[in-house]
Design a protein around this motif. Structure first.
Motif, PDB file in Angstrom:
ATOM      1  N   GLN A  14       0.854  -1.185   0.000  1.00 47.14           N
ATOM      2  CA  GLN A  14       0.000   0.000   0.000  1.00 47.14           C
ATOM      3  C   GLN A  14       0.893   1.239   0.000  1.00 47.14           C
ATOM      4  OE1 GLN A  14      -2.567  -0.468   3.450  1.00 47.14           O
ATOM      5  NE2 GLN A  14      -4.202  -1.265   2.159  1.00 47.14           N
ATOM      6  N   THR A  15       0.420   2.299  -0.629  1.00 49.58           N
ATOM      7  CA  THR A  15       1.184   3.539  -0.672  1.00 49.58           C
ATOM      8  C   THR A  15       0.525   4.593   0.200  1.00 49.58           C
ATOM      9  OG1 THR A  15      -0.031   4.351  -2.604  1.00 49.58           O
ATOM     10  CG2 THR A  15       1.953   3.059  -3.023  1.00 49.58           C
ATOM     11  N   ASP A  16       1.321   5.544   0.664  1.00 45.11           N
ATOM     12  CA  ASP A  16       0.791   6.608   1.515  1.00 45.11           C
ATOM     13  C   ASP A  16      -0.043   7.607   0.730  1.00 45.11           C
ATOM     14  OD1 ASP A  16       2.063   5.536   3.735  1.00 45.11           O
ATOM     15  OD2 ASP A  16       3.891   6.692   3.399  1.00 45.11           O
ATOM     16  N   PHE A  17       0.216   7.681  -0.575  1.00 47.66           N
ATOM     17  CA  PHE A  17      -0.465   8.661  -1.421  1.00 47.66           C
ATOM     18  C   PHE A  17      -1.050   7.962  -2.647  1.00 47.66           C
ATOM     19  CE2 PHE A  17       2.914  10.884   0.840  1.00 47.66           C
ATOM     20  CZ  PHE A  17       2.266  11.998   1.342  1.00 47.66           C
ATOM     21  N   GLN A  18      -2.017   8.639  -3.252  1.00 45.24           N
ATOM     22  CA  GLN A  18      -2.612   8.161  -4.497  1.00 45.24           C
ATOM     23  C   GLN A  18      -2.072   8.922  -5.710  1.00 45.24           C
ATOM     24  OE1 GLN A  18      -5.082   5.453  -4.935  1.00 45.24           O
ATOM     25  NE2 GLN A  18      -3.891   5.103  -3.068  1.00 45.24           N
ATOM     26  N   TYR A  37       1.792  11.215  -6.995  1.00 48.37           N
ATOM     27  CA  TYR A  37       3.137  11.686  -6.660  1.00 48.37           C
ATOM     28  C   TYR A  37       3.582  12.737  -7.668  1.00 48.37           C
ATOM     29  CZ  TYR A  37       3.497   7.722  -3.471  1.00 48.37           C
ATOM     30  OH  TYR A  37       3.283   6.827  -2.454  1.00 48.37           O
ATOM     31  N   GLY A  50       2.117  13.137  -2.930  1.00 45.76           N
ATOM     32  CA  GLY A  50       3.393  12.974  -2.271  1.00 45.76           C
ATOM     33  C   GLY A  50       4.496  13.532  -3.158  1.00 45.76           C
TER      34      GLY A  50
END
Length: 254
Positions: free
Chosen positions: A102-106, A108, A160
């Motif tokens: 999973q990533t912290d942002f959708q 970048y 991000g």
């Protein structure tokens, strides 16, 4: 996490190989949407197994880039222009993101470093020139005003920030820059003509160009970029003048 890289092209034989080579390690597919190039762009693209090459009549920069997204197989989009490529450090950053469950942002953003007539421009308002180029297609698409497109994200989301540079081989010569300004100012004038914006063309023709020059060359430290910093400031000011001069001309004809 799988990534579809998307590129739009028209007669990009000088740039497209560099762009494609930079994507091979990080993209799970590469979608190239071409506006019926007459040079070797198609031949170069078709030499890569990872590339899906699609021809589509050019409807505008924004529309063509969104069309390219619609052809992509994966949710995550990495959108580059043909004259851009990933630096080695940026490839490493993206590969690290791909390795997460999973990533912290959708989305970048990444700093874009522009190469102008063979010189990397670090001032003049051209750096860090941060752009959103990697995002989940569910939460954003291309928008803005042609030819100055940008990725528009859902209002409650933020991107991000990646640290490594996206490399942009933007202008090869002063003649190429002048030709680009002539083309883009024409598009911008027509876009303004078709918008609801009320603009005093004469006022902007007089006052916007000197402001742009001062902003680029002095406030944004363009003088530190040497001779080409001066060229960028002068041509940027000229571009602003031409946009409103052409708009006024179109308006008078109408």
């Amino acid at each position: 996490m799988k990534i579809s890289a998307t590129i739009i092209t028209f007669n990009e034989e000088q740039n497209i190989k560099r762009c494609l080579e930079s994507l091979l390690e990080v993209a799970d597919e590469i979608v190239v949407v071409d506006s019926h190039s007459t040079d070797q762009t198609e031949t170069i693209c078709m030499s890569y197994e990872q590339v899906r090459f699609i021809k589509n009549e050019f409807p505008g920069h924004i529309e063509q880039k969104n069309f390219a997204i619609e052809q992509a197989a994966h949710e995550w989009i990495l959108s580059l222009d043909a004259d851009e490529c990933l630096s080695d450090h940026l490839k490493t950053e993206i590969e690290t993101i791909k390795s997460f469950d999973q990533t912290d942002f959708q989305a970048y953003s990444m700093p874009r470093l522009n190469n102008y007539c063979g010189k990397w421009i670090k001032h003049s308002g051209w750096y860090p020139d941060r752009k959103v180029r990697l995002w989940n297609r569910k939460i954003g698409k291309w928008g803005g005003n042609n030819p100055h497109d940008k990725v528009i994200l859902d209002t409650d989301l933020r991107a991000g920030n990646l640290k490594a540079d996206l490399l942009h081989y933007t202008i090869a010569s002063l003649s190429a820059h002048i030709n680009q300004v002539n083309k883009f100012s024409e598009i911008a004038a027509r876009q303004l003509m078709n918008s609801d914006e009320k603009s005093s063309a004469t006022f902007k023709m007089i006052f916007d160009p000197p402001f742009i020059f001062i902003k680029r060359y002095i406030l944004q430290l363009g003088f530190l970029d040497g001779f080409y910093g001066l060229c960028i400031a002068v041509i940027s000011a000229t571009a602003k003048f031409l946009k409103y001069a052409k708009y006024r001309q179109l308006k008078s004809k109408k």
